[in-house]
Write a protein that holds these residues in place. Sequence first.
Motif, PDB file in Angstrom:
ATOM      1  N   SER A   1     -10.125   6.571   8.692  1.00  0.00           N
ATOM      2  CA  SER A   1      -9.733   5.653   8.752  1.00  0.00           C
ATOM      3  C   SER A   1     -10.064   5.640  10.383  1.00  0.00           C
ATOM      4  CB  SER A   1      -9.783   4.726   8.274  1.00  0.00           C
ATOM      5  OG  SER A   1      -7.852   5.598   8.254  1.00  0.00           O
TER       6      SER A   1
ATOM      7  N   GLU B   1      -8.238  -2.104  15.495  1.00  0.00           N
ATOM      8  CA  GLU B   1      -8.545  -3.570  13.871  1.00  0.00           C
ATOM      9  C   GLU B   1      -7.483  -4.143  13.552  1.00  0.00           C
ATOM     10  OE1 GLU B   1     -10.857  -0.518  11.761  1.00  0.00           O
ATOM     11  OE2 GLU B   1     -12.907  -0.120  13.718  1.00  0.00           O
TER      12      GLU B   1
ATOM     13  N   ASN C   1       0.740  -1.300   0.319  1.00  0.00           N
ATOM     14  CA  ASN C   1       0.032   0.300   0.162  1.00  0.00           C
ATOM     15  C   ASN C   1       0.714   0.747  -0.165  1.00  0.00           C
ATOM     16  OD1 ASN C   1      -1.969  -1.603  -0.056  1.00  0.00           O
ATOM     17  ND2 ASN C   1      -2.884  -1.434   2.393  1.00  0.00           N
TER      18      ASN C   1
ATOM     19  N   GLU D   1      -7.079  -4.060  10.644  1.00  0.00           N
ATOM     20  CA  GLU D   1      -6.860  -3.229   9.532  1.00  0.00           C
ATOM     21  C   GLU D   1      -6.254  -2.502   9.735  1.00  0.00           C
ATOM     22  OE1 GLU D   1      -9.921  -5.434   9.180  1.00  0.00           O
ATOM     23  OE2 GLU D   1     -10.110  -3.779   9.979  1.00  0.00           O
ATOM     24  N   ASP D   2      -5.914  -1.838  11.282  1.00  0.00           N
ATOM     25  CA  ASP D   2      -5.375  -0.874  11.039  1.00  0.00           C
ATOM     26  C   ASP D   2      -3.460  -1.312  11.557  1.00  0.00           C
ATOM     27  OD1 ASP D   2      -7.376  -0.162  14.024  1.00  0.00           O
ATOM     28  OD2 ASP D   2      -6.979   1.089  11.761  1.00  0.00           O
ATOM     29  N   THR D   3      -3.176  -2.591  11.009  1.00  0.00           N
ATOM     30  CA  THR D   3      -2.022  -3.293  10.749  1.00  0.00           C
ATOM     31  C   THR D   3      -1.033  -2.577  10.145  1.00  0.00           C
ATOM     32  OG1 THR D   3      -2.979  -5.602  12.274  1.00  0.00           O
ATOM     33  CG2 THR D   3      -0.937  -5.539  10.839  1.00  0.00           C
ATOM     34  N   SER D   4       0.036  -2.453  10.622  1.00  0.00           N
ATOM     35  CA  SER D   4       1.355  -1.230   9.464  1.00  0.00           C
ATOM     36  C   SER D   4       2.512  -1.060  10.264  1.00  0.00           C
ATOM     37  CB  SER D   4       0.155  -0.229   9.494  1.00  0.00           C
ATOM     38  OG  SER D   4       0.794   0.306   7.722  1.00  0.00           O
TER      39      SER D   4
END
Length: 120
Positions: free
Chosen positions: A62, A86, A43, A88-91
């Motif tokens: 988000s 969440e 991404n 989806e916050d993995t980064s």
Amino acid sequence: QVQLVESGGGLVQPGGSLRLSCTASGRIFRIDDMGWYRQAPGNQRELVATITTAGNTNYGDSVKGRFTISREAGRNTVYLQMNSLEPEDTSVYYCNAHIFDSSLKYGTYWGQGTQVTVSS
């Protein structure tokens, strides 16, 4: 030489919380806006939150309502309180700051990144 050093990343379960910190050090005259960005594999780097010297904040869509950015001017430090995390916050989360160094050269600086993983 100006450096940004982040801390506070790690592994957390969904619904949990983490607090990231980032401290600027070196030959600093003044720090303007500071912020956090994140980038997951494959991404583009995206905005998480920014904060001005006056304390005005801006958040990515988000994370609105879940994350809070703040700064401590006397310690050249910016924080990111992350709640209701969440998967989806993995980064990898990167600190960013716009800084005038002691020779009044203006630059945009980035930290080395800290991994946040949200998983059960």
